[in-house]
Design a protein around this motif. Structure first.
Motif, PDB file in Angstrom:
ATOM      1  N   LEU A   1      -3.187  -4.418   0.257  1.00 25.58           N
ATOM      2  CA  LEU A   1      -3.069  -3.175  -0.519  1.00 25.58           C
ATOM      3  C   LEU A   1      -1.603  -2.878  -0.841  1.00 25.58           C
ATOM      4  CD1 LEU A   1      -5.613  -0.984   1.473  1.00 25.58           C
ATOM      5  CD2 LEU A   1      -6.018  -2.291  -0.621  1.00 25.58           C
ATOM      6  N   PRO A   2      -1.344  -2.190  -1.950  1.00 25.82           N
ATOM      7  CA  PRO A   2       0.033  -1.837  -2.304  1.00 25.82           C
ATOM      8  C   PRO A   2       0.667  -0.963  -1.223  1.00 25.82           C
ATOM      9  CG  PRO A   2      -1.420  -1.548  -4.187  1.00 25.82           C
ATOM     10  CD  PRO A   2      -2.301  -1.800  -2.999  1.00 25.82           C
ATOM     11  N   ILE A   3       1.974  -1.145  -1.017  1.00 26.76           N
ATOM     12  CA  ILE A   3       2.737  -0.328  -0.082  1.00 26.76           C
ATOM     13  C   ILE A   3       3.206   0.909  -0.840  1.00 26.76           C
ATOM     14  CG2 ILE A   3       4.755  -0.247   1.431  1.00 26.76           C
ATOM     15  CD1 ILE A   3       4.558  -3.336   1.584  1.00 26.76           C
ATOM     16  N   PRO A   4       2.707   2.097  -0.511  1.00 28.06           N
ATOM     17  CA  PRO A   4       2.970   3.295  -1.315  1.00 28.06           C
ATOM     18  C   PRO A   4       4.448   3.563  -1.561  1.00 28.06           C
ATOM     19  CG  PRO A   4       1.260   3.737   0.298  1.00 28.06           C
ATOM     20  CD  PRO A   4       1.806   2.384   0.631  1.00 28.06           C
ATOM     21  N   GLU A   5       5.286   3.438  -0.528  1.00 28.11           N
ATOM     22  CA  GLU A   5       6.696   3.777  -0.678  1.00 28.11           C
ATOM     23  C   GLU A   5       7.472   2.750  -1.514  1.00 28.11           C
ATOM     24  OE1 GLU A   5       6.083   2.151   3.566  1.00 28.11           O
ATOM     25  OE2 GLU A   5       5.051   3.456   2.125  1.00 28.11           O
ATOM     26  N   ARG A   6       6.883   1.599  -1.789  1.00 28.10           N
ATOM     27  CA  ARG A   6       7.560   0.602  -2.618  1.00 28.10           C
ATOM     28  C   ARG A   6       7.112   0.654  -4.079  1.00 28.10           C
ATOM     29  NH1 ARG A   6       8.035  -4.942   1.127  1.00 28.10           N
ATOM     30  NH2 ARG A   6       9.264  -3.967   2.808  1.00 28.10           N
ATOM     31  N   SER A   7       6.043   1.381  -4.339  1.00 28.33           N
ATOM     32  CA  SER A   7       5.535   1.466  -5.709  1.00 28.33           C
ATOM     33  C   SER A   7       6.590   2.065  -6.634  1.00 28.33           C
ATOM     34  CB  SER A   7       4.272   2.342  -5.737  1.00 28.33           C
ATOM     35  OG  SER A   7       3.740   2.403  -7.043  1.00 28.33           O
ATOM     36  N   GLY A   8       6.938   1.333  -7.673  1.00 23.58           N
ATOM     37  CA  GLY A   8       7.942   1.805  -8.629  1.00 23.58           C
ATOM     38  C   GLY A   8       9.367   1.465  -8.271  1.00 23.58           C
ATOM     39  N   VAL A   9       9.605   0.869  -7.095  1.00 26.85           N
ATOM     40  CA  VAL A   9      10.956   0.474  -6.698  1.00 26.85           C
ATOM     41  C   VAL A   9      11.366  -0.753  -7.508  1.00 26.85           C
ATOM     42  CG1 VAL A   9      12.409  -0.379  -4.814  1.00 26.85           C
ATOM     43  CG2 VAL A   9      10.691   1.410  -4.377  1.00 26.85           C
ATOM     44  N   VAL A  10      12.547  -0.721  -8.106  1.00 25.63           N
ATOM     45  CA  VAL A  10      13.029  -1.820  -8.946  1.00 25.63           C
ATOM     46  C   VAL A  10      13.749  -2.859  -8.087  1.00 25.63           C
ATOM     47  CG1 VAL A  10      14.514  -2.468 -10.882  1.00 25.63           C
ATOM     48  CG2 VAL A  10      13.258  -0.294 -10.934  1.00 25.63           C
ATOM     49  N   ARG A  11      13.439  -4.127  -8.327  1.00 29.08           N
ATOM     50  CA  ARG A  11      14.143  -5.240  -7.677  1.00 29.08           C
ATOM     51  C   ARG A  11      14.608  -6.209  -8.753  1.00 29.08           C
ATOM     52  NH1 ARG A  11      12.183  -8.414  -3.112  1.00 29.08           N
ATOM     53  NH2 ARG A  11      14.210  -7.982  -2.181  1.00 29.08           N
ATOM     54  N   TRP A  12      15.514  -7.132  -8.361  1.00 26.79           N
ATOM     55  CA  TRP A  12      16.080  -8.090  -9.307  1.00 26.79           C
ATOM     56  C   TRP A  12      15.818  -9.503  -8.813  1.00 26.79           C
ATOM     57  CZ3 TRP A  12      17.712  -3.286  -8.415  1.00 26.79           C
ATOM     58  CH2 TRP A  12      18.082  -2.508  -9.516  1.00 26.79           C
ATOM     59  N   PHE A  13      15.759 -10.445  -9.761  1.00 22.00           N
ATOM     60  CA  PHE A  13      15.516 -11.828  -9.369  1.00 22.00           C
ATOM     61  C   PHE A  13      16.299 -12.801 -10.244  1.00 22.00           C
ATOM     62  CE2 PHE A  13      12.227 -10.922 -12.546  1.00 22.00           C
ATOM     63  CZ  PHE A  13      12.230 -12.066 -13.341  1.00 22.00           C
ATOM     64  N   VAL A  14      16.524 -13.983  -9.667  1.00 21.57           N
ATOM     65  CA  VAL A  14      17.157 -15.103 -10.359  1.00 21.57           C
ATOM     66  C   VAL A  14      16.289 -16.324 -10.102  1.00 21.57           C
ATOM     67  CG1 VAL A  14      19.151 -16.654 -10.395  1.00 21.57           C
ATOM     68  CG2 VAL A  14      19.494 -14.185 -10.185  1.00 21.57           C
TER      69      VAL A  14
ATOM     70  N   VAL B   1      14.417 -16.134  -6.649  1.00 19.47           N
ATOM     71  CA  VAL B   1      15.174 -15.553  -5.540  1.00 19.47           C
ATOM     72  C   VAL B   1      15.349 -14.066  -5.827  1.00 19.47           C
ATOM     73  CG1 VAL B   1      17.305 -15.609  -4.219  1.00 19.47           C
ATOM     74  CG2 VAL B   1      16.372 -17.743  -5.164  1.00 19.47           C
ATOM     75  N   TRP B   2      14.895 -13.223  -4.921  1.00 14.08           N
ATOM     76  CA  TRP B   2      14.888 -11.776  -5.133  1.00 14.08           C
ATOM     77  C   TRP B   2      16.039 -11.109  -4.403  1.00 14.08           C
ATOM     78  CZ3 TRP B   2      11.470  -9.199  -8.319  1.00 14.08           C
ATOM     79  CH2 TRP B   2      10.381  -9.947  -8.788  1.00 14.08           C
ATOM     80  N   GLY B   3      16.498  -9.992  -4.956  1.00 11.40           N
ATOM     81  CA  GLY B   3      17.534  -9.197  -4.320  1.00 11.40           C
ATOM     82  C   GLY B   3      17.309  -7.729  -4.573  1.00 11.40           C
ATOM     83  N   ASP B   4      17.985  -6.892  -3.775  1.00 14.32           N
ATOM     84  CA  ASP B   4      17.841  -5.448  -3.919  1.00 14.32           C
ATOM     85  C   ASP B   4      18.778  -4.861  -4.968  1.00 14.32           C
ATOM     86  OD1 ASP B   4      15.860  -5.319  -1.947  1.00 14.32           O
ATOM     87  OD2 ASP B   4      17.353  -5.229  -0.343  1.00 14.32           O
TER      88      ASP B   4
ATOM     89  N   ARG C   1      23.463 -11.301 -15.887  1.00 13.55           N
ATOM     90  CA  ARG C   1      22.659 -10.157 -15.467  1.00 13.55           C
ATOM     91  C   ARG C   1      21.300 -10.654 -14.938  1.00 13.55           C
ATOM     92  NH1 ARG C   1      23.837  -5.036 -17.770  1.00 13.55           N
ATOM     93  NH2 ARG C   1      21.614  -4.566 -17.724  1.00 13.55           N
ATOM     94  N   PRO C   2      21.021 -10.503 -13.654  1.00  8.78           N
ATOM     95  CA  PRO C   2      19.697 -10.864 -13.137  1.00  8.78           C
ATOM     96  C   PRO C   2      18.612 -10.037 -13.820  1.00  8.78           C
ATOM     97  CG  PRO C   2      21.262 -10.533 -11.349  1.00  8.78           C
ATOM     98  CD  PRO C   2      21.930 -10.052 -12.587  1.00  8.78           C
ATOM     99  N   LYS C   3      17.414 -10.549 -13.836  1.00  9.41           N
ATOM    100  CA  LYS C   3      16.290  -9.826 -14.415  1.00  9.41           C
ATOM    101  C   LYS C   3      15.747  -8.837 -13.391  1.00  9.41           C
ATOM    102  CE  LYS C   3      15.017 -10.619 -17.903  1.00  9.41           C
ATOM    103  NZ  LYS C   3      15.513 -10.130 -19.219  1.00  9.41           N
ATOM    104  N   SER C   4      15.259  -7.724 -13.889  1.00 13.22           N
ATOM    105  CA  SER C   4      14.683  -6.717 -12.992  1.00 13.22           C
ATOM    106  C   SER C   4      13.179  -6.626 -13.199  1.00 13.22           C
ATOM    107  CB  SER C   4      15.326  -5.349 -13.241  1.00 13.22           C
ATOM    108  OG  SER C   4      15.018  -4.887 -14.550  1.00 13.22           O
ATOM    109  N   ALA C   5      12.479  -6.164 -12.157  1.00 17.43           N
ATOM    110  CA  ALA C   5      11.035  -5.999 -12.235  1.00 17.43           C
ATOM    111  C   ALA C   5      10.595  -4.936 -11.247  1.00 17.43           C
ATOM    112  CB  ALA C   5      10.325  -7.313 -11.923  1.00 17.43           C
ATOM    113  N   THR C   6       9.500  -4.298 -11.529  1.00 14.32           N
ATOM    114  CA  THR C   6       8.898  -3.376 -10.581  1.00 14.32           C
ATOM    115  C   THR C   6       7.387  -3.424 -10.734  1.00 14.32           C
ATOM    116  OG1 THR C   6       8.981  -1.132  -9.662  1.00 14.32           O
ATOM    117  CG2 THR C   6       8.874  -1.314 -12.066  1.00 14.32           C
ATOM    118  N   PHE C   7       6.705  -2.931  -9.722  1.00 11.32           N
ATOM    119  CA  PHE C   7       5.242  -2.863  -9.722  1.00 11.32           C
ATOM    120  C   PHE C   7       4.837  -1.432  -9.387  1.00 11.32           C
ATOM    121  CE2 PHE C   7       1.335  -2.834  -7.148  1.00 11.32           C
ATOM    122  CZ  PHE C   7       0.440  -3.383  -8.048  1.00 11.32           C
TER     123      PHE C   7
END
Length: 394
Positions: free
Chosen positions: A114-127, A134-137, A155-161
């Protein structure tokens, strides 16, 4: 273009913004000059049709239905000099077997799915490093990690869920109160995915079929319609293959009130001629009112085999067809009906009584699907059940 599909729904919205449609090319043009185009990525090679494109916004409907290669190729087309910074949006339903499940793993509890509520919408970056993301904060963290090859302006790409369930769609629930009941009637696996939002659950032994779902009764009500479904073995017993698949047949009847009754499930390892004789014997036993359904291999040899069987079963209602979808997909209807208590077993308890068949072995194979060594009964069951259901919809 389906009823209720994207193009139809856009026709309710975009005219309010004074957009003009082009139905033949499936795009809308707005007063500003901006365009929105609707298109497909049906095949992996279809992505190359976008070569040279400049896109400011790409929106994927059901991202899990697209491959990782298709998605990231479109990512490479996100470029523009119009002043709009390119971005992507996507919707998706949980699918544990999809590449998307791995892509959004940080946002999902890997124990519960199940989704982690406190992480929903948090933006992360990846290369992407080779074939690995490879993900980073933060972008700074990744630029430092890859400073040995990345240029200063990299510029690393960003993504969120962003997690959501049907309960967040109050407009839909208000307009169609029965939709929630539709989701609750799904088989266990699909119900946990589409209603519960579970990204880890998948078809496994004991989840698709449970022995306790099948009530045993002594007789079939009068006035039922019947179908015998067949599943053919692909190979014979040899020294190298001592445990090949079986040829199986399952007879199911449906009562007027929509309950299904399994009257027989048998399997054997026969030659093609032996199978033909067995089918004719079963057809004679079941009688002409009983429809016969079996799979047809789309290859030329399969067409020839089908013609032979149809000719041998002349006078009976024979309905061969090619298989569509995976075994798990074809078993969804049977799973839902079984869990709802709508499939019953008809068999005498006494092994010596007329009409007895080994229903315990049948249920055991179903309970092990899709992880068990054999699935011949499951294939024959789903063919008979799906054929019978389709006949009542005609």
């Amino acid at each position: 273009m389906q009823a209720g599909g994207l193009w139809v729904e856009s026709s309710k919205l975009y005219p309010r913004l004074r957009a003009k449609p082009n139905g033949s090319r499936l795009f809308w043009k707005f007063p500003s000059g901006a365009c929105i185009r609707f298109a497909q990525l049906q095949h992996e090679k279809s992505k190359f049709e976008w070569m040279g494109s400049q896109i400011t916004l790409a929106i994927f409907d059901e991202l899990t239905h697209f491959s990782e290669g298709q998605f990231f190729y479109i990512v490479s087309r996100m470029r523009s000099t119009c002043g709009v910074r390119p971005y992507i949006r996507a919707t998706c339903n949980p699918d544990a077997n999809s590449w998307v499940a791995e892509f959004i793993a940080w946002w999902i509890d890997q124990e519960t799915g199940l989704p982690i509520p406190e992480r929903s919408g948090v933006v992360r970056w990846f290369v992407r490093d080779g074939n690995t993301l490879v993900w980073g904060d933060s972008p700074k963290e990744l630029r430092k990690q890859f400073a040995h090859w990345a240029p200063a302006q990299f510029r690393p790409k960003s993504a969120t869920f962003i997690a959501a369930t049907v309960y967040d769609n109050q407009a839909l629930l208000k307009a169609d109160p029965d939709y929630l009941a539709n989701l609750m009637s799904l088989p266990l696996v699909e119900r946990e995915q589409l209603l519960g939002g579970n990204w880890k659950i998948k078809a496994a032994a004991g989840l698709v079929f449970k022995e306790a779902w099948f009530e045993r009764v002594n007789a079939v009500p009068a006035g039922c319609k019947s179908v015998t479904g067949w599943d053919f073995a692909g190979s014979k017993v040899t020294k190298a293959n001592k445990e090949p698949d079986w040829t199986a047949n399952v007879k199911i009847s449906r009562s007027r009130d929509g309950v299904f009754y399994i009257e027989r499930a048998k399997k054997d390892r026969e030659s093609e001629l032996g199978v033909q004789k067995w089918m004719l014997s079963m057809a004679s036993q079941d009688g002409k009112p009983c429809t016969i359904s079996f799979p047809q291999d789309p290859a030329q040899a399969g067409k020839f085999q089908t013609a032979v069987f149809v000719r041998a079963l002349g006078g009976y209602d024979v309905r061969p067809s090619t298989e569509v979808g995976s075994k798990e997909e074809r078993a969804r209807f049977a799973s839902a009906q079984a869990e709802a208590g709508n499939i019953k077993i008809v068999c005498p308890e006494n092994r010596n009584a007329p009409g007895w068949w080994d229903y315990k072995a049948f249920l055991s194979e179903l309970a092990q699907f899709p992880d068990g060594p054999f699935d011949d009964f499951v294939d024959a069951l789903t063919r008979a059940l799906n054929t019978l259901a389709a006949m009542f919809m005609q």
